[in-house]
Scaffold this motif. Structure first.
Motif, mmCIF file in Angstrom:
data_model
loop_
_atom_site.group_PDB
_atom_site.id
_atom_site.type_symbol
_atom_site.label_atom_id
_atom_site.label_comp_id
_atom_site.label_asym_id
_atom_site.label_seq_id
_atom_site.Cartn_x
_atom_site.Cartn_y
_atom_site.Cartn_z
ATOM 1 N N GLN A 191 4.000 20.064 -89.202
ATOM 2 C CA GLN A 191 4.898 21.167 -89.831
ATOM 3 C C GLN A 191 4.182 22.498 -89.168
ATOM 4 O O GLN A 191 2.759 22.907 -88.993
ATOM 5 C CB GLN A 191 4.554 21.391 -91.372
ATOM 6 N N LYS B 24 5.057 13.644 -86.695
ATOM 7 C CA LYS B 24 5.625 14.761 -87.583
ATOM 8 C C LYS B 24 4.609 15.794 -87.918
ATOM 9 O O LYS B 24 3.425 15.272 -88.235
ATOM 10 C CB LYS B 24 6.257 13.879 -88.791
ATOM 11 N N ARG C 164 4.250 26.602 -90.381
ATOM 12 C CA ARG C 164 4.900 27.633 -91.214
ATOM 13 C C ARG C 164 5.985 26.843 -92.029
ATOM 14 O O ARG C 164 5.767 25.751 -92.726
ATOM 15 C CB ARG C 164 5.432 28.807 -90.894
ATOM 16 N N LEU C 165 6.982 27.248 -92.243
ATOM 17 C CA LEU C 165 8.224 26.365 -92.955
ATOM 18 C C LEU C 165 9.044 25.348 -92.204
ATOM 19 O O LEU C 165 10.098 24.722 -92.561
ATOM 20 C CB LEU C 165 9.313 27.344 -93.533
ATOM 21 N N MET C 166 8.573 25.245 -90.905
ATOM 22 C CA MET C 166 9.374 24.599 -89.743
ATOM 23 C C MET C 166 8.623 22.884 -90.002
ATOM 24 O O MET C 166 7.504 22.776 -89.857
ATOM 25 C CB MET C 166 9.388 25.069 -88.617
ATOM 26 N N ALA C 167 9.756 21.921 -89.965
ATOM 27 C CA ALA C 167 9.317 20.735 -90.131
ATOM 28 C C ALA C 167 9.879 19.973 -88.518
ATOM 29 O O ALA C 167 11.126 20.212 -88.360
ATOM 30 C CB ALA C 167 9.699 19.666 -91.184
ATOM 31 N N TYR C 168 8.994 19.112 -87.968
ATOM 32 C CA TYR C 168 9.374 18.839 -86.557
ATOM 33 C C TYR C 168 8.966 17.479 -86.220
ATOM 34 O O TYR C 168 7.923 17.183 -86.951
ATOM 35 C CB TYR C 168 8.724 19.876 -85.605
ATOM 36 N N ARG D 283 -5.149 20.561 -88.256
ATOM 37 C CA ARG D 283 -3.717 20.086 -87.875
ATOM 38 C C ARG D 283 -3.819 19.133 -86.594
ATOM 39 O O ARG D 283 -4.291 19.447 -85.401
ATOM 40 C CB ARG D 283 -2.646 21.059 -87.742
ATOM 41 N N GLN E 240 14.045 20.902 -89.156
ATOM 42 C CA GLN E 240 14.173 21.025 -90.349
ATOM 43 C C GLN E 240 13.412 22.178 -90.971
ATOM 44 O O GLN E 240 12.493 22.445 -90.534
ATOM 45 C CB GLN E 240 14.280 19.828 -91.116
ATOM 46 N N PHE E 241 13.842 22.721 -92.071
ATOM 47 C CA PHE E 241 12.914 23.868 -92.699
ATOM 48 C C PHE E 241 12.806 23.747 -94.251
ATOM 49 O O PHE E 241 13.808 23.431 -94.817
ATOM 50 C CB PHE E 241 13.835 25.393 -92.411
ATOM 51 N N LYS E 242 11.580 23.927 -94.679
ATOM 52 C CA LYS E 242 11.449 23.696 -96.081
ATOM 53 C C LYS E 242 12.484 24.439 -97.140
ATOM 54 O O LYS E 242 12.804 24.111 -98.096
ATOM 55 C CB LYS E 242 10.453 24.156 -96.641
#
Length: 580
Positions: A188, A186, A190-194, A44, A347-349
């Motif tokens: 991610q 941009k 885990r389930l967090m998008a930032y 990443r 945001q979260f998936k």
């Protein structure tokens, strides 16, 4: 130094000068290597990580390989920079470790150092190997709590081959950890998008992500960290308490106390425009610094409830002295706004999509910026015993249905402004509106306010009293000509000189117009010169020394066809500057 660390450092250096054959290799950046067997791989944003955890024994090893950056030309300087960034700051490692240096047959210099640290009460060895040469440098950081892993670490480095002819990638050439992009990255976790804050470093670890401003002044600390999610059946408030305790432990810090015995001050639970519930906590901690007087830092926590888990972001910030004042690093306007925007745009998936999209002040109907006089209620004074007074208001109506109705225009104007963020922070002055056929309603937290148009006037009727507002025209592309001065201040007259080709010379005016009264965090403190540009009710000053300062410019009393008016009104406060 611990005997195990010393032996490991020497063993690594012996492996560096060997030249075994390479098989089943992979390539990352300028490195070709054989991955360690049985390790989980994660790639990443400029960092490749290999990790192995033995759940039964509790032993683990994490190997992080960082993309190359430009070398300083001095291997020791390269090592000290990366040691501080990758070991001292995140793990509180020994600030001045014993190192050993060796040359590889290919002409690279390798500097190795190590430190014993405490993580959740467990002894962990942090070993950093920094290679320098041919204009490049890159680092390998190993974290382990069991000596048996050293054979696999040795094998990785033993079979490593470095490409000294490879060109340094443009996004790595700044010599700042490969991880910042001017437009934000941009990502991610885990389930967090930032979206990473622009101009901040972006370090990816197995158990979290750390962001730090690249232009942070020397002697200050500011880091924002995404923590592992918390699977927890308790309330949001209970999750905040547990998370705050975990964050303090993560930073090896001692919690401080407020009056009444609380470790932090917390907000009430709120629902954001994204649809998730959140709470914030702000407190203080102390960390050891090798002296009898511990270092005091601020610790902020942002906790979000998403389905059956709690997402956590911690902010650790220094609190320096400035003459008779103290401030947090987040009091620097750019840093504070970057953090708030990061938090409220997560945001979260498995979460809801934002219920509210960004808005602008360009559009049809009443969309835009207006100005007029309205009643304002505040603290009582001798002249205003009820605390009621008339003030200049600049209502704003955005294309997404948001509205601002208050006495203070955004300090930096509207360029790059996300109306959703201040609406979370200052809810009393923000609402929504509907408008059609010349009439509408402004819905504020304290009540509904009628709206109507009368020719070129927008009539807003709070407290059953009509107030007229006039549309402020666009000031995009405005230029100025001449020298303008503010009122005398401390025996000096602050002034600024503009030319119509977009250049300026500041002699103290911007310091005043910025309206920051702690000198240490006022970017306009030092006079200078450069270029300026007006856009979206903001004027951007770009100094030749690299500073970038933005202040509001509403354009009141200004005509685009007259660049030399007798006076200019600048800043959200519309300070008057007189032409000399």
């Amino acid at each position: 130094m611990h005997k195990f660390i010393a032996c490991t450092v020497k063993l690594l250096l012996l492996m560096l000068i060997s030249s075994n054959c390479i098989s089943q290799t992979e390539t990352f950046d300028i490195i070709t290597y054989t991955p360690p067997k049985g390790f989980k791989k994660d790639l990443r944003n400029g960092v490749i990580t290999y990790s192995n955890v033995n759940a039964s024994s509790g032993s683990f090893c994490v190997i992080a390989i960082y993309a190359s950056t430009a070398s300083t030309g001095d291997p020791q300087k390269d090592f000290r920079k990366d040691w501080n960034e990758l070991v001292v700051v995140p793990f509180k490692g020994e600030p001045d470790p014993k190192t050993e240096t060796q040359s590889t047959p290919d002409g690279w210099k390798a500097v190795v150092g190590a430190s014993l640290v405490k993580m959740d009460g467990v002894d962990v060895y942090i070993i950093l190997t920094v290679f320098s040469g041919f204009g490049k440098t890159f680092s390998i950081r190993t974290s382990l709590n069991e000596q048996s892993y050293t054979a696999q670490v040795d094998a990785l480095i033993e079979n490593m081959k470095l490409d000294k002819t490879a060109k340094l990638h443009a996004d790595n050439s700044s010599n700042d950890r490969a991880l910042s992009q001017t437009n934000g990255v941009k990502g991610q976790f885990r389930l967090m998008a930032y979206t990473a804050p622009a101009g901040w470093s972006h370090q990816v670890f197995v158990d979290g992500i750390v962001f730090k401003p690249l232009d942070l002044p020397a002697g200050e600390h500011l880091a924002m960290q995404i923590m592992e999610p918390l699977i927890f059946s308790g309330t949001l408030e209970q999750a905040v308490k547990q998370s705050y305790d975990e964050a303090a432990l993560m930073y090896n810090a001692t919690k401080m106390y407020y009056a009444g015995g609380a470790n932090y001050q917390k907000t009430e639970p709120k629902i954001s425009f994204n649809g998730w519930e959140y709470m914030q906590a702000k407190g203080g901690v102390q960390v050891e610094n090798g002296t009898p007087y511990k270092t005091e830092l601020g610790l902020d926590l942002f906790v979000i409830k998403v389905n059956n888990r709690f997402e956590r972001i911690a902010v650790l910030k220094s609190r320096p002295n400035c003459k008779l004042s103290r401030y947090y690093s987040t009091d620097r306007r750019a840093y504070g706004y970057a953090i708030e925007k990061f938090l409220f745009t997560l945001q979260f998936k498995d979460g809801r999509q934002p219920a509210l999209q960004p808005g602008i002040t360009k559009g049809s109907g009443i969309v835009g910026v207006w100005q007029g006089i309205s009643l304002s209620v505040g603290p009582a004074t001798q002249g205003e015993r009820l605390g009621v007074r008339y003030k200049v208001f600049s209502p704003m109506f955005f294309s997404n249905g948001q509205a601002y109705f208050g006495p203070k225009f955004p300090t930096e104007g509207l360029d790059g402004f996300d109306s959703r963020v201040p609406a979370e922070l200052y809810r009393r002055d923000w609402g929504t509106y509907t408008f059609s056929n010349g009439r509408g309603v402004l819905k504020m937290p304290y009540g509904d306010i009628p709206l109507r148009m009368e020719k070129d006037k927008l009539i807003i009727t709070p407290n059953q009293t009509d107030h007229a507002f006039y549309s402020l025209p666009s000031v995009d592309g405005a230029t100025f000509s001449g020298t303008y001065a503010l009122s005398e201040l401390n025996g000096q007259i602050p002034s600024i000189t503009f030319t119509t080709d977009g250049k300026f010379t500041d002699n103290g005016a911007i310091k005043v117009l910025y309206h920051e009264y702690i000198d240490c965090i006022n970017p306009g403190l030092t006079p200078g010169s450069g270029t300026y540009e007006v856009r979206n009710y903001s004027i951007m000053f770009k100094y030749t020394d690299g500073r970038k300062i933005k202040i509001a410019f509403l354009g009141a009393e200004y005509d685009l066809k007259r660049p030399s008016p007798s006076r200019l009104l600048m800043s959200f406060n519309e300070d008057a500057m007189i032409r000399q």
